[in-house]
Scaffold this motif. Structure first.
Motif, PDB file in Angstrom:
ATOM      1  N   ALA A   1       0.783  -1.228  -0.157  1.00 11.29           N
ATOM      2  CA  ALA A   1       0.005   0.036  -0.079  1.00 11.29           C
ATOM      3  C   ALA A   1       0.943   1.269   0.019  1.00 11.29           C
ATOM      4  O   ALA A   1       0.311   2.388   0.043  1.00 11.29           O
ATOM      5  N   GLY A   2       2.044   1.108   0.342  1.00 12.91           N
ATOM      6  CA  GLY A   2       2.975   2.312   0.062  1.00 12.91           C
ATOM      7  C   GLY A   2       3.719   2.728   1.515  1.00 12.91           C
ATOM      8  O   GLY A   2       4.512   3.783   1.326  1.00 12.91           O
ATOM      9  N   ALA A   3       3.703   1.640   2.521  1.00 20.60           N
ATOM     10  CA  ALA A   3       4.251   2.370   3.820  1.00 20.60           C
ATOM     11  C   ALA A   3       5.782   1.858   3.507  1.00 20.60           C
ATOM     12  O   ALA A   3       6.079   0.846   3.051  1.00 20.60           O
ATOM     13  N   ALA A   4       6.508   2.783   3.943  1.00 17.84           N
ATOM     14  CA  ALA A   4       8.168   2.481   3.838  1.00 17.84           C
ATOM     15  C   ALA A   4       8.648   2.450   5.175  1.00 17.84           C
ATOM     16  O   ALA A   4       8.425   3.072   6.166  1.00 17.84           O
ATOM     17  N   ARG A   5       9.550   1.388   5.304  1.00 18.74           N
ATOM     18  CA  ARG A   5      10.188   1.181   6.543  1.00 18.74           C
ATOM     19  C   ARG A   5      11.123   2.027   6.992  1.00 18.74           C
ATOM     20  O   ARG A   5      11.539   2.311   8.166  1.00 18.74           O
ATOM     21  N   THR A   6      11.866   2.770   6.005  1.00 18.67           N
ATOM     22  CA  THR A   6      12.790   3.722   6.250  1.00 18.67           C
ATOM     23  C   THR A   6      12.452   5.017   5.447  1.00 18.67           C
ATOM     24  O   THR A   6      12.308   5.017   4.433  1.00 18.67           O
ATOM     25  N   VAL A   7      12.678   6.062   6.181  1.00 11.83           N
ATOM     26  CA  VAL A   7      12.221   7.417   5.730  1.00 11.83           C
ATOM     27  C   VAL A   7      13.218   8.606   6.149  1.00 11.83           C
ATOM     28  O   VAL A   7      14.085   8.222   7.085  1.00 11.83           O
ATOM     29  N   ASP A   8      13.568   9.626   5.507  1.00 11.33           N
ATOM     30  CA  ASP A   8      14.357  10.732   5.863  1.00 11.33           C
ATOM     31  C   ASP A   8      13.730  12.092   5.700  1.00 11.33           C
ATOM     32  O   ASP A   8      12.805  12.326   5.395  1.00 11.33           O
ATOM     33  N   ALA A   9      14.614  13.017   6.422  1.00 11.31           N
ATOM     34  CA  ALA A   9      13.845  14.329   6.578  1.00 11.31           C
ATOM     35  C   ALA A   9      15.207  15.224   7.028  1.00 11.31           C
ATOM     36  O   ALA A   9      16.176  14.917   7.626  1.00 11.31           O
ATOM     37  N   ASP A  10      14.988  16.506   6.974  1.00 12.34           N
ATOM     38  CA  ASP A  10      15.842  17.673   7.355  1.00 12.34           C
ATOM     39  C   ASP A  10      15.872  18.012   8.831  1.00 12.34           C
ATOM     40  O   ASP A  10      16.912  18.391   9.485  1.00 12.34           O
ATOM     41  N   THR A  11      14.523  17.679   9.383  1.00  8.13           N
ATOM     42  CA  THR A  11      14.538  18.303  10.847  1.00  8.13           C
ATOM     43  C   THR A  11      13.700  17.213  11.535  1.00  8.13           C
ATOM     44  O   THR A  11      12.899  16.160  10.961  1.00  8.13           O
ATOM     45  N   LEU A  12      13.750  17.092  12.856  1.00  8.98           N
ATOM     46  CA  LEU A  12      13.140  16.058  13.669  1.00  8.98           C
ATOM     47  C   LEU A  12      11.507  16.173  13.426  1.00  8.98           C
ATOM     48  O   LEU A  12      10.927  15.183  13.412  1.00  8.98           O
ATOM     49  N   ASP A  13      10.998  17.460  13.349  1.00  9.18           N
ATOM     50  CA  ASP A  13       9.781  17.510  13.176  1.00  9.18           C
ATOM     51  C   ASP A  13       9.342  17.064  11.899  1.00  9.18           C
ATOM     52  O   ASP A  13       8.221  16.227  11.758  1.00  9.18           O
ATOM     53  N   ALA A  14       9.857  17.402  10.847  1.00  7.55           N
ATOM     54  CA  ALA A  14       9.535  16.865   9.551  1.00  7.55           C
ATOM     55  C   ALA A  14       9.752  15.170   9.536  1.00  7.55           C
ATOM     56  O   ALA A  14       8.947  14.501   8.891  1.00  7.55           O
ATOM     57  N   LEU A  15      10.847  14.694  10.125  1.00  6.86           N
ATOM     58  CA  LEU A  15      10.794  13.251  10.320  1.00  6.86           C
ATOM     59  C   LEU A  15       9.623  12.602  10.911  1.00  6.86           C
ATOM     60  O   LEU A  15       8.927  11.453  10.755  1.00  6.86           O
ATOM     61  N   ARG A  16       9.303  13.400  12.087  1.00  9.07           N
ATOM     62  CA  ARG A  16       8.140  12.767  12.965  1.00  9.07           C
ATOM     63  C   ARG A  16       6.909  12.686  12.065  1.00  9.07           C
ATOM     64  O   ARG A  16       6.195  11.766  12.156  1.00  9.07           O
ATOM     65  N   ALA A  17       6.577  13.522  11.037  1.00  8.18           N
ATOM     66  CA  ALA A  17       5.597  13.599  10.227  1.00  8.18           C
ATOM     67  C   ALA A  17       5.487  12.646   9.324  1.00  8.18           C
ATOM     68  O   ALA A  17       4.590  12.077   9.061  1.00  8.18           O
ATOM     69  N   GLU A  18       6.774  12.533   8.705  1.00  9.22           N
ATOM     70  CA  GLU A  18       6.779  11.346   7.768  1.00  9.22           C
ATOM     71  C   GLU A  18       6.671  10.200   8.253  1.00  9.22           C
ATOM     72  O   GLU A  18       6.011   8.992   7.719  1.00  9.22           O
ATOM     73  N   VAL A  19       7.154   9.772   9.663  1.00  9.39           N
ATOM     74  CA  VAL A  19       6.937   8.368  10.258  1.00  9.39           C
ATOM     75  C   VAL A  19       5.443   8.305  10.607  1.00  9.39           C
ATOM     76  O   VAL A  19       4.806   7.244  10.179  1.00  9.39           O
ATOM     77  N   GLU A  20       4.872   9.431  10.755  1.00  6.60           N
ATOM     78  CA  GLU A  20       3.403   9.327  11.196  1.00  6.60           C
ATOM     79  C   GLU A  20       2.547   9.162   9.782  1.00  6.60           C
ATOM     80  O   GLU A  20       1.532   8.420   9.905  1.00  6.60           O
ATOM     81  N   ARG A  21       3.024   9.459   8.779  1.00  7.19           N
ATOM     82  CA  ARG A  21       2.449   9.450   7.277  1.00  7.19           C
ATOM     83  C   ARG A  21       2.419   7.823   7.021  1.00  7.19           C
ATOM     84  O   ARG A  21       1.391   7.384   6.635  1.00  7.19           O
ATOM     85  N   GLN A  22       3.703   7.198   7.014  1.00  7.23           N
ATOM     86  CA  GLN A  22       4.005   5.935   6.922  1.00  7.23           C
ATOM     87  C   GLN A  22       3.102   5.118   7.765  1.00  7.23           C
ATOM     88  O   GLN A  22       2.432   4.043   7.350  1.00  7.23           O
ATOM     89  N   GLU A  23       2.675   5.354   9.052  1.00 10.21           N
ATOM     90  CA  GLU A  23       1.917   4.726  10.151  1.00 10.21           C
ATOM     91  C   GLU A  23       0.630   4.836   9.720  1.00 10.21           C
ATOM     92  O   GLU A  23      -0.288   3.747   9.742  1.00 10.21           O
ATOM     93  N   GLU A  24       0.152   6.093   9.202  1.00 11.67           N
ATOM     94  CA  GLU A  24      -1.256   6.187   8.672  1.00 11.67           C
ATOM     95  C   GLU A  24      -1.634   5.226   7.366  1.00 11.67           C
ATOM     96  O   GLU A  24      -2.681   4.838   7.172  1.00 11.67           O
ATOM     97  N   VAL A  25      -0.537   5.059   6.472  1.00 13.13           N
ATOM     98  CA  VAL A  25      -0.759   4.215   5.473  1.00 13.13           C
ATOM     99  C   VAL A  25      -0.934   2.899   5.867  1.00 13.13           C
ATOM    100  O   VAL A  25      -2.033   2.125   5.419  1.00 13.13           O
TER     101      VAL A  25
END
Length: 64
Positions: free
Chosen positions: A30-54
């Motif tokens: 469905a598109g959930a990625a096990r590994t993600v990256d970002a420039d800031t901790l807030d952006a990383l948290r948001a990306e992790v939450e996006r994966q969990e929502e998927v």
């Protein structure tokens, strides 16, 4: 700390998070990625939450 995810700071200063427990095949498909990256901790948290929502959309449960 992001619960259930390991956070890594690269030598270039980029933040990465890798899920400790892999997503199921259905969640991955469905598109959930096990590994993600970002420039800031807030952006990383948001990306992790996006994966969990998927994953939640697929399974109907809260992923860890």
């Amino acid at each position: 700390m992001i619960s259930g995810w390991r956070v890594i700071l690269s030598d270039k200063g980029r933040l990465w998070a890798s899920r400790a427990v892999p997503f199921t095949d259905a969640e991955f498909d469905a598109g959930a990625a096990r590994t993600v990256d970002a420039d800031t901790l807030d952006a990383l948290r948001a990306e992790v939450e996006r994966q969990e929502e998927v994953a939640r959309r697929v399974t109907g449960r809260v992923a860890s």
